[in-house]
Structures are given as structure tokens and as C-alpha cells.
Design an enzyme around this catalytic site. Structure first.
Site, PDB file in Angstrom:
ATOM      1  N   ARG A  13       0.850  -1.194   0.000  1.00 53.59           N
ATOM      2  CA  ARG A  13       0.000   0.000   0.000  1.00 53.59           C
ATOM      3  C   ARG A  13       0.878   1.235   0.000  1.00 53.59           C
ATOM      4  O   ARG A  13       1.958   1.254   0.585  1.00 53.59           O
ATOM      5  CB  ARG A  13      -0.904   0.022   1.251  1.00 53.59           C
ATOM      6  N   GLU A  17      -3.474   8.505  -4.586  1.00 53.36           N
ATOM      7  CA  GLU A  17      -3.829   7.909  -5.876  1.00 53.36           C
ATOM      8  C   GLU A  17      -5.125   8.522  -6.385  1.00 53.36           C
ATOM      9  O   GLU A  17      -6.030   8.774  -5.594  1.00 53.36           O
ATOM     10  CB  GLU A  17      -3.966   6.389  -5.734  1.00 53.36           C
ATOM     11  N   HIS A  60      -1.007   0.970  -9.692  1.00 55.55           N
ATOM     12  CA  HIS A  60      -1.839   0.146  -8.796  1.00 55.55           C
ATOM     13  C   HIS A  60      -2.691  -0.857  -9.589  1.00 55.55           C
ATOM     14  O   HIS A  60      -3.898  -0.997  -9.383  1.00 55.55           O
ATOM     15  CB  HIS A  60      -2.743   1.012  -7.919  1.00 55.55           C
TER      16      HIS A  60
END
Length: 343
Positions: free
Chosen positions: A257, A286, A310
Site C-alpha cells: 500500500r 492515488e 496500482h
């Protein structure tokens, strides 16, 4: 305000339908499940869209305490996260109201693990730099690009047989990365928690691998794989002190993460040649861009830093696994059966 739904009437609101396939649910009478699916959801639309929901489905959308208040979500009883992480949800607010939270652990284990190895090879072999140079016509001009794949100290890339792979995070993804790394010939060492709750547990066996103190793994690894959830104990798990302790030959790979790695400290470590390279699929903020991420700021273009947006999870197998678990979980919850994955 509309009257509350009966225990057998369910209203499912999927907020990120562009990324999550919402299946048809097979429920026995008298249970029903109305579905409302939005492709993507801006924060400005969030509260209005989920006001009447009994079930909310997300992938990685922030649900804070205000969103989870009785005023905003008076009927909410289940949050279904079609992903492994739940750090985007205020779990304490859910506990106070008795809102169940379920996720999809291990559905992306193979995908994320394989992506981690791909990021490792790209950083260790400087694949992106070589790609850019050869596309720019530099190979015939320079005669060789061999020197451009060397580390900052002038050494050629290591082979897998020379690598010491440190694994931080001993869940499904961490174990799978360790297995793949061993298959490639790497020596694998697995870290204990940075601050173990029980110091007497240090060094206990982990299958065929004894876990080592966190600091030992940081110092001995030539490639370090991060596969931990984001929690108060893992936020900025790697920062200045850890980079200073790492081998100058080390490559860092983060598929956990954003927030687990101090991004500013990582950029500084790369600029000062404290480590050889890094690769990440995740960012503190993000979607990441030059305006909100130190990893993309001006001056980082020439660093040995490989980035992906991601999407380590995104494979056919992950989507099939996720939809199956999503369907099973909601169907069980609707009829009062025990769910497989309860956070």
C-alpha cells in the site's frame, strides 16, 4: 425519509462498477436484492448515492466516519470490499454501528506476486532505461548500452542466484513471492514484525523458513519485497533510517500500500545512491501525478525507479476469483448465513 427496508429487502449500491463486475444474486424467497451500479463515483456524489443502501460495494473508495454516520447511511448494514485491503474504511465507525465489513482476501495472490517479480527484474536490469535509450537511437550511436545497465557503483546486475530476497509481510502474497523467489534461485529471508507484540516469538519457524528480526532482513537483503497491509504499525515502515541501513546493492519492490514507504525518503535514498533501485505499484495519494507524489516530481525522471499504476492485481484470474467471492459473500449475508471473510 423513506421507511427502513424489511430484513428480506436488500438494496445493493456498487460505486465502482467500471472496475468491479456485479453479478446477479440468487436468493431464496422472500429475499430480494435491488442493484444500483455506478461506473465511478466522485466524493461529491458519494453521500447521495449510498443514502438508501443496505449494502455498499467498493474497491478502494474512502468511506470515512461522516459517510458511515446514521445521518448519511441510515440503512447500511454491509460493506463489501472487492479487494484485499480495508484501510480505506473507518472500521471503528462500522463497529460502533454494527455494520459488517467483508473483503476478498487472496483473490489476487498470483497476480500481485508475479507483478512483484516483474517489477524486480525491470529495476534490477534497468529495463525501462534501456528501452528508452534504444528507442532514441542511442545503441548505434554509442555502440553499446552495457554501461547504462550498471548499478551506481559500476557493478553489473546480479543474477537471481546472487540475490538475498527479504520478504516483509507473511500473508498470502508474501508467501507466494517467497516461493517464486526460491524457484528462481534466490536465498529468501522472512522478516518478523518491526515491533513484535511478543518479543519472545522472534525467530520462530515459518514453514521451512525461520523468520528473522526486521532489522536483520533490512540489512541483509539485496532485494526487498513489501507485502503488508497499511495500518498504524506499518505507516512509513521504511523511511530514512531503514534506507540508510540497507545494502547499496538493494532493490526495493512495493506491492502493498502507499503509505508503507516514506516517498520523500525513498527519492532521497535513490538520489544519494543509498540503494540501487526501487519499484512500486502503490502510492500514498492515488491517482498519482507530479502534483501530488514525490515519486513523480521534477528531477525524478532519471532515477532507477519503476512505477505502475496500482494494477498489480489486474488479471483474468483475479476478476474471476473476485466475482465468485463477491457473489457468495452477498448471498450468504442476505439470508443470514456466516460469511467466509469478515473483517
Amino acid at each position: 425519509m423513506a421507511p427502513p427496508p424489511s430484513p428480506t429487502e436488500h438494496h445493493l449500491v456498487a460505486l465502482q462498477g467500471d472496475f468491479i463486475n456485479t453479478p446477479e444474486f440468487e436468493l431464496p424467497p422472500p429475499h430480494t436484492c435491488k442493484r444500483t451500479i455506478y461506473g465511478q463515483t466522485a466524493l461529491s456524489d458519494l453521500h447521495a448515492r449510498i443514502h438508501d443502501a443496505t449494502i455498499v460495494v467498493i474497491g478502494a473508495l474512502r468511506l470515512d466516519a461522516e459517510t458511515l454516520s446514521p445521518e448519511v447511511t441510515p440503512y447500511l448494514r454491509l460493506i463489501m470490499v472487492v479487494a484485499a485491503g480495508t484501510d480505506c474504511i473507518d472500521l471503528e465507525a462500522c463497529r460502533k454501528r454494527g455494520i459488517a465489513v467483508s473483503n476478498c482476501p487472496a483473490v489476487n495472490t498470483e497476480a500481485v506476486s508475479e507483478h512483484a517479480l516483474g517489477l524486480y527484474f525491470a529495476a534490477r536490469r534497468r529495463v525501462l532505461r534501456l528501452h528508452t535509450l534504444i528507442r532514441a537511437g542511442e545503441w548505434p550511436r554509442r555502440r553499446t548500452l552495457m554501461f547504462d545497465c550498471r548499478a551506481h557503483d559500476g557493478t553489473p546486475p546480479m543474477t537471481c542466484q546472487e540475490e538475498v530476497a527479504g520478504i516483509i509481510g507473511n500473508g498470502a502474497v508474501g508467501k507466494r513471492i517467497a516461493s517464486l523467489a526460491r524457484g528462481l534461485g534466490m536465498k529468501v529471508i522472512v522478516a518478523e514484525r518491526k515491533q513484535p507484540e511478543d518479543p519472545s516469538a522472534l525467530g520462530h519457524p515459518n514453514g521451512n523458513q525461520e523468520r528473522l528480526p526486521f532489522e536483520t532482513v533490512i540489512k541483509q537483503s539485496t532485494v526487498l519485497f513489501l507485502a503488508v497491509p497499511l495500518a498504524p504499525t506499518t505507516r512509513n515502515l521504511l523511511s530514512t533510517a531503514e534506507f540508510e541501513a540497507m545494502s547499496p546493492h538493494a532493490v526495493l519492490v512495493n506491492v502493498s500500500r502507499g503509505g508503507v514507504v516514506d516517498e520523500e525518503a525513498l527519492v532521497k535514498a535513490l538520489q544519494e545512491n543509498q540503494i540501487t533501485g526501487a519499484a512500486t505499484d502503490v502510492f500514498l495519494k492515488e491517482p498519482a501525478g507530479p502534483e501530488n507524489s514525490p515519486l513523480l516530481a521534477e528531477g525524478t525522471e532519471d532515477l532507477n525507479l519503476v512505477l505502475s499504476p496500482h494494477l498489480a492485481w489486474y488479471t483474468q484470474r483475479t476478476l474471476i476469483n473476485s466475482e465468485r467471492m463477491f457473489k457468495q459473500t452477498v448471498e450468504k449475508w442476505c439470508v443470514g448465513e456466516r460469511m467466509n471473510a469478515v473483517v
